[in-house]
Design a protein around this motif. Structure first.
Motif, short mmCIF file in Angstrom:
data_model
loop_
_atom_site.label_atom_id
_atom_site.label_comp_id
_atom_site.label_asym_id
_atom_site.label_seq_id
_atom_site.Cartn_x
_atom_site.Cartn_y
_atom_site.Cartn_z
N ASP A 166 0.84 -1.21 0.00
CA ASP A 166 0.00 0.00 0.00
C ASP A 166 0.87 1.26 0.00
OD1 ASP A 166 -2.21 -1.63 0.12
OD2 ASP A 166 -2.43 -1.48 2.29
N LEU A 167 1.96 1.23 0.77
CA LEU A 167 2.87 2.37 0.81
C LEU A 167 3.52 2.59 -0.54
CD1 LEU A 167 4.42 4.59 2.30
CD2 LEU A 167 6.02 2.83 3.10
N GLU A 168 3.90 1.51 -1.21
CA GLU A 168 4.54 1.62 -2.52
C GLU A 168 3.59 2.26 -3.54
OE1 GLU A 168 6.88 -1.20 -5.79
OE2 GLU A 168 5.91 -2.07 -4.03
N ALA A 169 2.30 1.88 -3.46
CA ALA A 169 1.32 2.45 -4.39
C ALA A 169 1.18 3.96 -4.18
CB ALA A 169 -0.03 1.76 -4.19
N ILE A 170 1.22 4.41 -2.93
CA ILE A 170 1.14 5.84 -2.64
C ILE A 170 2.39 6.55 -3.17
CG2 ILE A 170 1.16 7.57 -0.79
CD1 ILE A 170 -1.55 6.37 -1.11
N CYS A 171 3.55 5.94 -2.97
CA CYS A 171 4.81 6.57 -3.38
C CYS A 171 4.90 6.71 -4.89
CB CYS A 171 5.99 5.78 -2.85
SG CYS A 171 6.17 5.84 -1.05
N GLN A 172 4.26 5.82 -5.63
CA GLN A 172 4.29 5.90 -7.09
C GLN A 172 3.51 7.09 -7.62
OE1 GLN A 172 2.91 2.04 -8.36
NE2 GLN A 172 4.93 1.09 -8.13
N SER A 173 2.65 7.67 -6.77
CA SER A 173 1.88 8.84 -7.19
C SER A 173 2.75 10.08 -7.31
CB SER A 173 0.73 9.10 -6.21
OG SER A 173 1.24 9.56 -4.97
N GLY A 174 3.88 10.10 -6.59
CA GLY A 174 4.78 11.25 -6.65
C GLY A 174 4.33 12.43 -5.83
N GLN A 175 3.27 12.28 -5.03
CA GLN A 175 2.75 13.38 -4.21
C GLN A 175 3.44 13.32 -2.85
OE1 GLN A 175 -1.36 12.41 -4.28
NE2 GLN A 175 -1.63 12.96 -6.43
N VAL A 176 4.41 14.20 -2.64
CA VAL A 176 5.30 14.09 -1.48
C VAL A 176 4.56 14.20 -0.14
CG1 VAL A 176 7.29 15.12 -0.32
CG2 VAL A 176 7.30 14.81 -2.79
N PRO A 177 3.67 15.19 0.08
CA PRO A 177 2.96 15.24 1.36
C PRO A 177 2.19 13.95 1.66
CG PRO A 177 2.68 17.31 0.19
CD PRO A 177 3.33 16.36 -0.78
N LYS A 178 1.60 13.38 0.62
CA LYS A 178 0.86 12.14 0.80
C LYS A 178 1.80 10.98 1.12
CE LYS A 178 -3.16 9.86 -1.27
NZ LYS A 178 -4.05 9.80 -2.46
N MET A 179 2.97 10.98 0.48
CA MET A 179 3.97 9.94 0.74
C MET A 179 4.43 9.98 2.20
SD MET A 179 6.15 10.42 -2.77
CE MET A 179 7.62 9.82 -1.99
N VAL A 180 4.73 11.18 2.70
CA VAL A 180 5.19 11.31 4.08
C VAL A 180 4.09 10.88 5.04
CG1 VAL A 180 5.90 12.97 5.85
CG2 VAL A 180 6.84 13.13 3.54
N ALA A 181 2.85 11.27 4.76
CA ALA A 181 1.73 10.86 5.61
C ALA A 181 1.59 9.34 5.63
CB ALA A 181 0.43 11.51 5.12
N ALA A 182 1.77 8.70 4.46
CA ALA A 182 1.65 7.24 4.37
C ALA A 182 2.77 6.55 5.12
CB ALA A 182 1.65 6.81 2.90
N ILE A 183 3.99 7.08 5.05
CA ILE A 183 5.13 6.49 5.77
C ILE A 183 4.86 6.50 7.27
CG2 ILE A 183 7.55 6.86 6.39
CD1 ILE A 183 7.96 7.89 3.50
N ILE A 184 4.34 7.63 7.78
CA ILE A 184 4.06 7.74 9.22
C ILE A 184 2.87 6.85 9.60
CG2 ILE A 184 3.41 9.32 11.07
CD1 ILE A 184 4.82 11.54 9.48
N ALA A 185 1.84 6.83 8.75
CA ALA A 185 0.64 6.04 9.06
C ALA A 185 0.97 4.56 9.14
CB ALA A 185 -0.44 6.30 8.00
N LEU A 186 1.78 4.06 8.20
CA LEU A 186 2.14 2.64 8.23
C LEU A 186 2.98 2.32 9.46
CD1 LEU A 186 2.11 -0.14 6.93
CD2 LEU A 186 4.10 0.54 5.57
N ALA A 187 3.88 3.22 9.83
CA ALA A 187 4.69 3.01 11.03
C ALA A 187 3.81 2.92 12.28
CB ALA A 187 5.71 4.13 11.18
N ALA A 188 2.79 3.78 12.35
CA ALA A 188 1.87 3.73 13.49
C ALA A 188 1.07 2.44 13.49
CB ALA A 188 0.95 4.95 13.45
N THR A 189 0.63 2.01 12.30
CA THR A 189 -0.14 0.76 12.20
C THR A 189 0.67 -0.43 12.66
OG1 THR A 189 -1.44 1.64 10.36
CG2 THR A 189 -1.38 -0.75 10.61
#
Length: 765
Positions: A371-394
């Motif tokens: 799921d994180l990889e799919a977000i990172c492929q979008s190239g949207q940096v704020p969303k990528m950072v949010a996803a990195i933190i969200a997965l770490a919390a999960t």
């Protein structure tokens, strides 16, 4: 109703003479004992505001309401308001961004009344005062000002971007009373002769030299923290425009562009290498109408912020521009004039979407690396950072590591004490990711030569998480480490942490004493603070006054007075401990003994009738006593004040669903026999290991502590006074019945709670 500026212009003068700090203290929003009051009272309002924001002592709404009281203006909330296009047309977008103001209502027939909200009253330009006075007297339009939070202001600015907003060239001049005197296109810039200007190193270094040379642009004047002047060679250069737009959007500043010759810009590069402190001379290339002396930015001696500039050979426009999150349509509420303090309730302060991970991710679930990889492929940096933190919390990670290599970036999580690779990203994303996290942490984005520390908060899945950020320059770029602290996590009991048997009894006996010191020792991340929280939770009652000094406050304990230290303003462990002793405490918790001063104060607090809890970085319990002696504490004071010392490590717990019997090598078995000989456990010893299943991670699930608790006795006290090494102290403690960390870990492995491999990982057998 207090809606108009006073005769002298209260918003421009009154808020400078009246201190918002006094208002905030009188309102109870800031406590005088939490800040350096004497120093801050001598600062300008906007400097006080910056300090309070950095230390997270007040909210944006608190500050806005304080300015509202100082200036006798209304406080309004525009959250979710859709401003009509005919109202927006009254003030062009460029002008609104420059002065941090926005029109939100236009009333009246014969005499027009334009209601304007001010988003940053602390850094207001006096030039706006002159504009308003001119409009009030000459154009027959009355301007009524109000105060708004910066979050509301930034959200309201998005109204300019709506499709039904008329193009700027179609805006009638008569409807735009606040339009600047000259409306210039990018290609119609005023020329500047840089040869006649001396640029200070502080000003020119706002853009990195390599960026300035590459795109032939240079900062030559910065008259205000929110305003810089830039000379450019080619105003139509697409990449240069992207960089300047990125700077404006991410630093909330106004950039005034001037046209300069290429050779003049290159010649100005000499000021990067010259350590001069001269102030840039005023620009006088063309006759410009001089303004009166009062027409300057009202705060004197501004602290000029650094400016964000990041560029890369292969960067596209999407990488440079910040990603804008789409928001759901919300019903349009009515504007409430909250300055009328007795006429209705105040609206809630807006919640910043920057810190709400669910909003940033538009409701997408991030459950695994795919799921994180799919977000990172979008190239949207704020969303990528949010996803990195969200997965770490999960995944209940305690730390996130973002590490640049020669050709890529590696993202790693520390889960149950073990670092694991999560995803590999292209190296091109590194500057954008680092800049995004620095923006959230209020760090200097253009400073990559030295380490920096910061913090910010997020919410995800109902959990409030505090992130502590650390940057470190490496040969391939800046490495980021982020420590995650879940503020909503539960507090554990001593038994749940893994304390048992003799160690638990020695500790609880010393907790019951009315004075003395209890130390928790171990390396970073070994659970020392969690142990102290468990002790505090155990002794917290209505009859006990408990005060803590922490950095940071990780968990909130009902019934205790918890203080966050703030070294930037002089609120250190040592200074805080002095103040705490005047608060009639029974129990004091000092987050860490870092220096001789704090150690001395802790010892004297224990000797004067207080129970003191603290942490110390040593390898084992016996090493704490020589460490205190090395700090300069007299041995006889140490033996008189120390009650007991707890040393600990964290080991991973075996998953109960997939653990199986383990084979132990013969050499290891002999060492285990020697360590467990005194306990008379039945042989053969049976140990376990995890196979791994769907409910765990590599056979482990969660963590538990292994401990050694050293109480003081006459023999240990005599050895301490004689300044004997820690090895002799440890031998004396073992002779008196202390269970070592090795033995405690082996006992837990024998019970099937952990594995021999885990014990071997954290202690030496």
């Amino acid at each position: 109703m207090a809606g108009r500026p006073r005769e002298e212009g209260s918003l421009f003068v009154g808020h400078k003479s009246t201190k918002i700090l006094d208002v905030l203290i009188s309102q109870g929003k800031v406590k005088a004992d939490m800040i350096d009051t004497e120093t801050m009272k001598n600062l300008d309002n906007w400097r006080v505001e910056e300090i309070l924001r950095d230390e997270r002592l007040v909210t944006s709404e608190d500050l806005a309401k304080a300015y509202s009281q100082v200036s006798s203006l209304l406080f309004v909330s525009l959250k979710g308001i859709k401003i009509p296009k005919e109202v927006l047309a009254a003030i062009p977008e460029k002008f609104a961004r420059y002065y941090n103001i926005i029109p939100y209502a236009l009333e009246g027939k014969d005499k027009k009344i334009l209601k304007v909200a001010v988003g940053n009253p602390g850094k207001l330009s006096a030039d706006l005062k002159n504009k308003i006075n001119q409009i009030n007297t000459q154009k027959g339009i009355e301007i009524r000002l109000a105060i708004i939070t910066p979050d509301d202001f930034n959200q309201a600015l998005s109204n300019y971007l709506t499709p039904d907003t008329p193009p700027k060239e179609e805006t009638p001049a008569a409807v735009s009373p606040l339009a600047p005197e000259e409306q210039k296109n990018p290609t119609d810039l005023r020329e500047i002769n840089l040869k006649d200007i001396v640029i200070s190193s502080e000003v020119i270094s706002k853009f990195p030299e390599d960026i300035a040379r590459k795109y032939k642009m240079v900062v030559f004047e910065a008259p205000h923290p929110s305003f810089i002047k830039v000379a450019v060679e080619n105003p139509e250069d697409k990449k240069m425009r992207e960089i300047l737009n990125f700077v404006k959007d991410n630093n909330d500043i106004m950039i005034e562009e001037y046209l300069a010759k290429s050779e003049d810009i290159l010649a100005a590069m000499r000021f990067y290498k010259k350590d001069n402190q001269e102030v840039s001379r005023p620009v006088e290339e063309k006759p410009v109408e001089k303004k009166p002396a009062e027409e300057k930015f009202i705060e004197s001696e501004p602290i000029i912020p650094t400016v964000v500039v990041r560029a890369h050979e292969d960067k596209s426009a999407d990488e440079v521009k910040p990603y804008e999150v789409k928001k759901k349509e919300e019903p349009v509420p009515e504007i409430k004039d909250e300055g009328a303090r007795n006429e209705g309730e105040l609206t809630e302060a807006p919640v910043s979407t920057e810190n709400d991970l669910e909003t940033m991710l538009s409701g997408e679930n991030i459950n695994n690396a795919q799921d994180l990889e799919a977000i990172c492929q979008s190239g949207q940096v704020p969303k990528m950072v949010a996803a990195i933190i969200a997965l770490a919390a999960t995944q209940k990670s305690s730390d996130i590591h973002i590490e640049p290599a020669e050709k890529n970036i590696r993202i790693r999580y520390r889960i149950d004490g073990i670092l694991r690779d999560i995803i590999i990203l292209p190296l091109d994303l590194q500057p954008a990711i680092v800049s995004r996290i620095k923006i959230l942490s209020n760090l200097k984005i253009d400073e990559s030569r030295i380490p920096q520390d910061g913090r910010f908060d997020v919410t995800t899945q109902g959990h409030a998480i505090d992130l502590r950020i650390s940057t470190l320059p490496t040969v391939h770029g800046e490495k980021l480490a982020m420590r995650l602290l879940d503020k909503s996590a539960q507090l554990y009991t001593l038994e749940e942490l893994g304390l048992a048997g003799r160690g638990l009894k020695v500790l609880t006996d010393n907790i019951d004493k009315p004075f003395g010191i209890i130390l928790s020792t171990g390396p970073t991340g070994s659970g020392k603070s969690t142990t102290l929280y468990a002790i505090l939770n155990r002794i917290s009652t209505a009859s006990v006054n408990i005060i803590t000094l922490e950095d940071p406050v990780e968990y909130e304990i009902p019934g205790t007075n918890q203080c966050q230290i703030k070294p930037k303003i002089g609120f250190t462990f040592a200074n805080g401990l002095r103040s705490v002793l005047r608060q009639d405490p029974n129990v004091i918790m000092v987050g860490e003994i870092r220096d001789a001063e704090t150690a001395s104060l802790a010892v004297h607090a224990a000797l004067t009738g207080h129970l003191v809890l603290s942490t110390l970085h040593t390898n084992d319990a016996s090493g704490a006593l020589p460490r205190l002696i090395n700090m300069g504490i007299e041995p006889f004071l140490i033996t008189s004040s120390i009650n007991c010392i707890v040393a600990q490590r964290l080991v991973r717990k075996l998953c109960p669903k997939c653990k199986v019997p383990a084979h132990i090598p013969e050499l290891v078995q002999k060492d285990i026999d020697r360590e467990l000989a005194q306990f008379n456990f039945p042989k053969p010893y049976k140990f376990f290991e995890g196979r791994g299943c769907g409910d765990c991670s590599q056979g482990y699930k969660g963590r538990i502590g292994i401990f050694e608790v050293m109480g003081m006795n006459e023999e240990i006290e005599n050895l301490t006074i004689s300044r004997r090494p820690s090895s002799e102290l440890k031998a004396a403690a073992i002779k008196n019945g202390m269970v070592t960390m090795k033995q405690d870990g082996l006992i837990k492995a024998l019970k099937g709670q952990t594995s021999i491999n885990e014990v071997l990982r954290v202690v030496t057998i």
